[in-house]
Design an enzyme around this catalytic site. Structure first.
Site, PDB file in Angstrom:
ATOM      1  N   ASP A  10       1.076  -1.106   0.053  1.00  0.00           N
ATOM      2  CA  ASP A  10       0.067   0.054  -0.069  1.00  0.00           C
ATOM      3  C   ASP A  10       0.891   1.260  -0.003  1.00  0.00           C
ATOM      4  OD1 ASP A  10      -2.376   1.747   0.463  1.00  0.00           O
ATOM      5  OD2 ASP A  10      -1.675   1.912   2.441  1.00  0.00           O
ATOM      6  N   SER A  11       0.371   2.595  -0.020  1.00  0.00           N
ATOM      7  CA  SER A  11       1.298   3.556   0.134  1.00  0.00           C
ATOM      8  C   SER A  11       1.685   3.881   1.508  1.00  0.00           C
ATOM      9  CB  SER A  11       0.263   4.965  -0.336  1.00  0.00           C
ATOM     10  OG  SER A  11      -0.772   4.890   0.565  1.00  0.00           O
ATOM     11  N   GLY A  43      -3.332   9.135  -3.269  1.00  0.00           N
ATOM     12  CA  GLY A  43      -4.709   9.651  -3.655  1.00  0.00           C
ATOM     13  C   GLY A  43      -4.744  10.862  -4.716  1.00  0.00           C
ATOM     14  N   CYS A  73      -4.477  -1.832  -1.789  1.00  0.00           N
ATOM     15  CA  CYS A  73      -4.633  -0.228  -1.918  1.00  0.00           C
ATOM     16  C   CYS A  73      -5.674   0.016  -3.156  1.00  0.00           C
ATOM     17  CB  CYS A  73      -3.300   0.421  -2.298  1.00  0.00           C
ATOM     18  SG  CYS A  73      -3.463   2.024  -2.701  1.00  0.00           S
ATOM     19  N   GLU A 155      -2.035   8.255   8.595  1.00  0.00           N
ATOM     20  CA  GLU A 155      -0.468   8.157   8.513  1.00  0.00           C
ATOM     21  C   GLU A 155       0.254   8.681   9.882  1.00  0.00           C
ATOM     22  OE1 GLU A 155       1.611   6.511   6.415  1.00  0.00           O
ATOM     23  OE2 GLU A 155      -0.138   5.612   5.376  1.00  0.00           O
ATOM     24  N   CYS A 187     -10.834   3.031   0.528  1.00  0.00           N
ATOM     25  CA  CYS A 187      -9.614   3.096   0.748  1.00  0.00           C
ATOM     26  C   CYS A 187      -9.058   2.587   2.107  1.00  0.00           C
ATOM     27  CB  CYS A 187      -9.408   4.730   1.099  1.00  0.00           C
ATOM     28  SG  CYS A 187      -7.642   5.124   1.745  1.00  0.00           S
ATOM     29  N   HIS A 189      -7.080   2.697   4.276  1.00  0.00           N
ATOM     30  CA  HIS A 189      -6.755   3.474   5.480  1.00  0.00           C
ATOM     31  C   HIS A 189      -7.968   3.796   6.533  1.00  0.00           C
ATOM     32  CE1 HIS A 189      -3.042   4.619   3.484  1.00  0.00           C
ATOM     33  NE2 HIS A 189      -2.576   5.137   4.321  1.00  0.00           N
TER      34      HIS A 189
END
Ligand code: DGL
Length: 376
Positions: A10-11, A43, A73, A155, A187, A189
């Protein structure tokens, strides 16, 4: 059978929500996880650029010998799935699992009114990927909303509290106005913020996270291709005989061993309970596992449970091999600062995360070239 790790990325930390579900459902598998934190967030970036970064990371995973790729992701799925399947599945026989169709499937099964909301990154919303994936819902009325600050908050490790609630109220207002009965967390996250999101949307709105369904796809594909890991105990790893046994992983192994010895249903139930409570554990002590495997059913189950409290005390959290592979057998890498990623990953996934290594795939060359191409 194939004992190579599953590659997942993922990012940043969002993909850990998918990793958690995979570890819950497949406790015998090893993971190699890359957080592309040097390039986070994905994103707001053009999909072309995300595609290049995602392929760089997947190249590193494949070069490291993974048996499967999981694009944990949504933005990277929207940007790079077709090319990834072409390059790795058709080209090299490595299956690629993604997160958008599992979430769409679940939303289709849950909605009663057809009024479905999707919250996601700007890249995912603008790609139209969810609109395409949800087409099958009869009388579909889709409302989409980009929520970029949710990624920043996750994050930063901020997933509860007044700041999150304020942002959630602002972003979710159009979804409330549209009276959606089902909201896709589009998403990876966002499940980390599921508490405040659900609080704002209310109990009657079903939240859909792709993690559980994606993990089922992982199982399905591994089983169909005969790629499942041969030995659940392998996940405990070699190193730390004196370490405190971890909750989820060691608990799961304990139960499997107990089942193997006696076939006792109680042993399996115990393992499920310990494993379920579990990914906060993980740095497994082989002593505990060997001991349990000699015991069998009911005792195995109670030992599995006992390991939960050992892990909950945080012991055994830092054991890792010099290569960065945690005693749990899983490996974590980051393209940005490995220490910063480790702190967050431990917060969200627990001590199953050992030392974090520097990933090679910084997205550097490819992305710089692409930037230059876009400017020219
Ligand atoms: N977790 C990612 C997703 O599912 C991307 C978040 C970001 O980097 O913007 O889309």
């Amino acid at each position: 059978m194939n004992d190579a790790p599953i590659g997942i990325f993922d990012s940043g930390v969002g993909g850990l929500t998918v990793a958690r579900a995979i570890l819950d459902q497949l406790p015998g598998e090893r993971l190699l996880y890359i957080g592309d934190t040097a390039n986070s967030p994905y994103g707001p970036k053009p999909l072309e650029q995300v595609r290049s970064m995602a392929l760089n990371v997947m190249d590193e995973l494949v070069d490291s010998g993974v048996k499967m790729l999981v694009i944990a992701c949504n933005t990277a799925t929207a940007a790079a799935l077709d090319e990834a399947r072409e390059r790795y599945t058709k080209g090299m026989g490595i299956p690629v699992i993604e997160v958008i169709s599992p979430a769409a499937r679940t939303a289709a099964a849950l909605t009663r009114s057809g009024r479905v909301g999707v919250i996601a990154t700007a890249g995912t919303v603008n790609s139209g990927a969810y609109a395409r994936a949800l087409q099958g819902i009869p009388g579909l009325n889709l409302t989409q909303q980009a929520c970029p600050r949710f990624v920043q908050l996750a994050e930063a490790g901020i997933t509860t509290g007044p700041q999150v609630l304020d942002v959630a109220k602002e972003y979710l207002e159009p979804l409330q106005a549209a009276a959606v009965d089902t909201l896709v967390l589009g998403c990876t996250h966002y499940p980390l913020l599921a508490g405040p999101i659900s609080y704002v949307m209310g109990r009657n709105v079903a939240l859909v996270s792709s993690s559980e369904e994606t993990a089922k796809d992982v199982y399905r594909e591994l089983a169909a291709r005969d790629l499942l890991h041969s030995d659940t105990q392998a996940v405990v790893g070699s190193g730390d005989d004196d370490g405190a046994a971890g909750t989820g992983v060691a608990g799961g192994v304990a139960g499997s061993a107990a089942f193997g010895a006696d076939g006792a249903a109680q042993g399996v139930a115990g393992a499920a309970a310990a494993g379920g409570s579990g990914l906060a554990g993980g740095a497994g002590g082989t002593n505990a596992v060997k001991q349990v495997s000699r015991q069998g059913g009911a005792q195995g189950a109670s030992s599995g449970t006992a390991t939960s409290s050992a892990a909950a005390s945080g012991k055994g959290a830092s054991s890792a091999t010099p290569s960065g592979e945690a005693a749990s057998g899983h490996e974590f890498r980051a393209t940005g600062d490995p220490v910063a990623f480790q702190v967050l990953a431990k917060r969200f996934l627990g001590p199953v995360v050992g030392q974090v290594r520097q990933a090679h795939a910084t997205g550097g060359a490819g992305v710089k070239n692409l930037d230059r191409e876009i400017r020219e």
